[in-house]
Design a protein around this motif. Sequence first.
Motif, mmCIF file in Angstrom:
data_model
loop_
_atom_site.group_PDB
_atom_site.id
_atom_site.type_symbol
_atom_site.label_atom_id
_atom_site.label_comp_id
_atom_site.label_asym_id
_atom_site.label_seq_id
_atom_site.Cartn_x
_atom_site.Cartn_y
_atom_site.Cartn_z
ATOM 1 N N GLU A 37 0.838 -1.210 0.000
ATOM 2 C CA GLU A 37 0.000 0.000 0.000
ATOM 3 C C GLU A 37 0.866 1.250 0.000
ATOM 4 N N ARG A 38 1.911 1.265 0.835
ATOM 5 C CA ARG A 38 2.808 2.429 0.886
ATOM 6 C C ARG A 38 3.570 2.580 -0.434
ATOM 7 N N ALA A 41 1.376 4.189 -3.082
ATOM 8 C CA ALA A 41 1.178 5.615 -2.826
ATOM 9 C C ALA A 41 2.316 6.453 -3.408
#
Length: 157
Positions: A37-38, A41
């Motif tokens: 997820e990071r 981003a």
Amino acid sequence: MNDLTAPEIVETQGQRFVGLAESYDMSRRGEIPALYERFFAGRDGIEGAASDVLYGLSIDAKPDGSFRYAVAVEVPEPGGMPAGFCVLEASAGQYAVFRQRTPIADLPATFDAIFAHWLPAAPYVQREGAVFERYPEDDAPEEGKMLYEIWVPVTAA
């Protein structure tokens, strides 16, 4: 034991990646999805990606079960990257490549089957270098399953 496809043994010239890495141990490997997820981003800030194919690299494995894991994309030459991202490399040489199509939840069991069952019985030994997952484009998707490859650096026993 997870059903493994027979691996293909391939020779590579090595690869370079840009990604996001963090330290884990076997009790924390279930936290790796948060790293993805990071990564997503900040992914748009990576310059020069060779493709959209994702890689998950297990590096710096220790006897106590700790390791660093990185989510990355391949880059021929590293360029600009977001803060906190790093350059990683996979060494040149032979790899046993396991191409699988399973539910993603089966990925840990696939790793366990490779290292607990296939490798001890194989005519190969693991050599130094990153063990990595490759998530290629899937031209024949199946509901509830994901296509992935696990690359294990090996040399003849």
